[in-house]
Scaffold this active site. Structure first.
Site: not given
Length: 379
Positions: A82-84, A87
């Protein structure tokens, strides 16, 4: 037997691997995802892949993944943590715990020892810091520290979706790993011709939005709404009208192709008292016909999000120049700009917001397909 026998980690609903399903030289045999709904979605679009549902940070479950991967003779790993946490569209808190999920991807790679691996994330991974063994280092420094002995990395790691023939600008950081004894260089393939939105979705029938205030008001504002909806649904059940509030729709009706409503003289984003809403220059923005789409985020169903409104076409009414399609992209258009199959087996139980979220979080599948096909040509 397939040349590449794959394991997909942090698999979401299988967006990344959806372009290689028909390739006889690649099989994604095993996948892992934490969220139960995403696992169910994944099995709808990838029925031949064995899904292990659960938390990869759990040592027991991670061992199960490793042991099953070895039983299946996995020689290729696709890891898209996951990149949240890193990001640019998120809060980017320092030492966000989601950034540490890279540890578990590396652990699986070291234990399975595939011949090839892809580690994909947002470009800001290059400067994102984590704590490891009492030290603070960037994620790239950590990856090289842990994997350099066994794997060679590609020299250039930044690539844009539009360079892979995807009608979307989205930029990603992708590490291509090859076991050193393979004596093979794996770099990004030659850039493809850029595909514009005009080429990708310009031929599709226009769609008016369904106003949140109800069907009666929708028809009052858009007399051809039902007729246009019927024509659109003949293309696909997913080319259906998105739902928006009238105030936002009206702002976008007065916003030209490629422009943001925040710069309109009269019909600009405003509060109930008329106060101008303060927004980023890419909010309330229509995309361009002669360019690929901007990055489709998980909030691609919201007009106020980052550059996700249909380009529209000018027309005249009551002496004014207005712009058609004052809405976000339909699900069908979203599939196209994300290079997903337009007949993708989306489960009927999935809500529109959930579909948009999981597609927006995924890497456009043609990026992975293009990169993997180039590897296959080398081996």
């Amino acid at each position: 037997m397939a040349k590449l026998r794959g394991l997909s980690l942090f698999s979401n609903v299988g967006v990344a691997e959806s372009g290689i399903d028909d390739n006889k030289d690649v099989e994604i045999l095993l996948a892992n995802e934490l969220d139960s709904k995403r696992c169910r979605f994944y099995t709808c679009v990838h029925p031949k892949t064995e899904m292990i549902e659960g938390d990869i940070t759990d040592e027991s479950l991670r061992t199960s993944i490793v042991e099953r991967a070895k039983e299946l003779h996995v020689n290729f790993i696709l890891a898209t943590p996951p990149c949240q946490g890193m990001s640019e569209a998120g809060n980017r808190l320092e030492f966000d715990e989601r950034n540490e999920l890279i540890y578990y991807a590396v652990d699986v790679i070291k234990r399975v020892q595939p011949l090839y691996a892809i580690i994909e994330n947002v470009p800001t991974i290059l400067k994102t810091k984590i704590r490891y063994n009492g030290r603070i280092m960037t994620i790239p420094e950590y990856l090289h520290l842990e994997l350099d002995a066994q794997y060679s990395f590609n020299k250039e790691s930044l690539i844009k979706a539009m360079d892979c023939g995807v009608p979307q600008m989205r930029e990603r950081n992708i590490y291509l790993l090859v076991r050193r004894e393979q004596n093979l260089e794996w770099e990004f393939p030659k850039k493809q011709r850029i595909v514009t939105l005009e080429e990708a979705i310009g031929q599709l029938p226009s769609v008016d939005p369904l106003l949140r205030e109800g069907l009666d008001m929708t028809i009052d504002k858009f007399p051809d709404y039902l007729k246009k909806k019927e024509i659109a649904l003949q293309v696909s059940k997913w080319h259906r009208p998105p739902v928006h509030s009238w105030k936002q729709v009206e702002w976008m009706m007065h916003t030209p192709t490629g422009k943001s409503a925040i710069y309109n003289d009269i019909y600009y984003p405003q509060k109930a008292d008329g106060t101008h809403i303060v927004a980023h220059h890419n909010h309330y923005r229509r995309m361009y016909w002669d360019k690929p789409a901007r990055t489709m985020t998980q909030n691609n169903g919201v007009i106020s999000s980052l550059a996700c409104v249909h380009p529209g076409r000018p027309y005249q009414r009551d002496g004014m120049v207005l712009y058609s399609d004052p809405r976000v992209l339909t699900i069908y258009e979203l599939l196209i700009v994300s290079s997903l199959p337009t007949d993708w087996n989306i489960p009927d139980w999935a809500s529109e917001s959930f579909i948009r979220k999981v597609i927006g979080e995924g890497i456009p599948s043609k990026m992975i397909t293009t990169i993997v096909n180039d590897l296959l040509n080398k081996i």
